[in-house]
Scaffold this motif. Structure first.
Motif, PDB file in Angstrom:
ATOM      1  N   HIS A   1       0.791  -1.223   0.000  1.00 53.62           N
ATOM      2  CA  HIS A   1       0.000   0.000   0.000  1.00 53.62           C
ATOM      3  C   HIS A   1       0.826   1.277   0.000  1.00 53.62           C
ATOM      4  O   HIS A   1       0.283   2.358   0.186  1.00 53.62           O
TER       5      HIS A   1
ATOM      6  N   ASN B   1      -0.300   5.264  -0.177  1.00 49.45           N
ATOM      7  CA  ASN B   1      -0.386   6.049  -1.409  1.00 49.45           C
ATOM      8  C   ASN B   1      -0.315   5.201  -2.679  1.00 49.45           C
ATOM      9  O   ASN B   1      -0.218   5.719  -3.769  1.00 49.45           O
TER      10      ASN B   1
ATOM     11  N   LEU C   1      -1.364   5.817  -6.535  1.00 54.82           N
ATOM     12  CA  LEU C   1      -2.787   6.148  -6.546  1.00 54.82           C
ATOM     13  C   LEU C   1      -2.984   7.655  -6.493  1.00 54.82           C
ATOM     14  O   LEU C   1      -2.172   8.364  -5.897  1.00 54.82           O
TER      15      LEU C   1
ATOM     16  N   TRP D   1      -6.907  11.539  -3.948  1.00 51.69           N
ATOM     17  CA  TRP D   1      -8.265  11.391  -3.401  1.00 51.69           C
ATOM     18  C   TRP D   1      -8.520   9.979  -2.888  1.00 51.69           C
ATOM     19  O   TRP D   1      -9.391   9.757  -2.050  1.00 51.69           O
ATOM     20  N   SER D   2      -7.765   8.993  -3.370  1.00 49.45           N
ATOM     21  CA  SER D   2      -8.027   7.605  -2.988  1.00 49.45           C
ATOM     22  C   SER D   2      -7.219   7.128  -1.774  1.00 49.45           C
ATOM     23  O   SER D   2      -7.468   6.053  -1.254  1.00 49.45           O
ATOM     24  N   HIS D   3      -6.274   7.925  -1.307  1.00 49.74           N
ATOM     25  CA  HIS D   3      -5.407   7.496  -0.207  1.00 49.74           C
ATOM     26  C   HIS D   3      -6.202   7.128   1.052  1.00 49.74           C
ATOM     27  O   HIS D   3      -5.911   6.129   1.709  1.00 49.74           O
ATOM     28  N   LYS D   4      -7.198   7.916   1.378  1.00 48.96           N
ATOM     29  CA  LYS D   4      -8.003   7.616   2.572  1.00 48.96           C
ATOM     30  C   LYS D   4      -8.812   6.334   2.395  1.00 48.96           C
ATOM     31  O   LYS D   4      -9.035   5.597   3.354  1.00 48.96           O
ATOM     32  N   LEU D   5      -9.245   6.060   1.184  1.00 45.23           N
ATOM     33  CA  LEU D   5      -9.977   4.813   0.930  1.00 45.23           C
ATOM     34  C   LEU D   5      -9.080   3.605   1.173  1.00 45.23           C
ATOM     35  O   LEU D   5      -9.482   2.643   1.821  1.00 45.23           O
ATOM     36  N   VAL D   6      -7.872   3.655   0.668  1.00 47.53           N
ATOM     37  CA  VAL D   6      -6.926   2.554   0.838  1.00 47.53           C
ATOM     38  C   VAL D   6      -6.528   2.410   2.311  1.00 47.53           C
ATOM     39  O   VAL D   6      -6.291   1.311   2.794  1.00 47.53           O
TER      40      VAL D   6
END
Length: 122
Positions: free
Chosen positions: A65, A81, A88, A91-96
């Motif tokens: 990740h 990240n 990534l 905007w997607s970092h928090k999702l991961v």
């Protein structure tokens, strides 16, 4: 000697991982500018092995990740990240991250005694 021997000093190489197990924990040993570093072989994000990651300038990057950690201090440098090595968008970092906050990797207390790396018993 008070602690458990986990490696010889000569086995620990610059920018390479040496994986050992002691007291039920998997430990990563490496050298950073000649200094021996010891951290748990477990990314604090999801517990996956950091030994599969890459070392660059004293930092290990989790191959799963993208989180990165200072090998000497355990400090978190960057958090989730990437996904299996692919960068990534921000905007997607928090999702991961799956709701987990940036966390340092656990360091392991060691000392060098008589040519051996010894797990300290503090």
């Amino acid at each position: 000697m008070a602690g458990q021997i986990i490696a010889s000093v000569e086995e620990v190489k610059e920018n390479e991982f040496l994986v050992r197990e002691a007291n039920g924990k998997k430990i990563l040993l490496s050298r950073v500018d000649g200094q021996i570093a010891a951290i748990e072989n477990r990314c604090p994000h999801l517990g996956l092995p950091l030994a599969k990651g890459k070392i660059c300038d004293g930092v290990v990057v989790c191959p799963f990740h993208g989180s990165s950690f200072d090998l000497l201090t355990g400090d978190n440098i960057d958090w989730t990240n990437a996904f299996f090595g692919k960068a990534l968008p921000g905007w997607s970092h928090k999702l991961v991250a799956l709701g987990k906050k940036p966390t340092p990797v656990a360091t392991v207390a060691i000392e060098c005694v008589d040519g051996n790396v010894v797990l300290r018993q503090d």
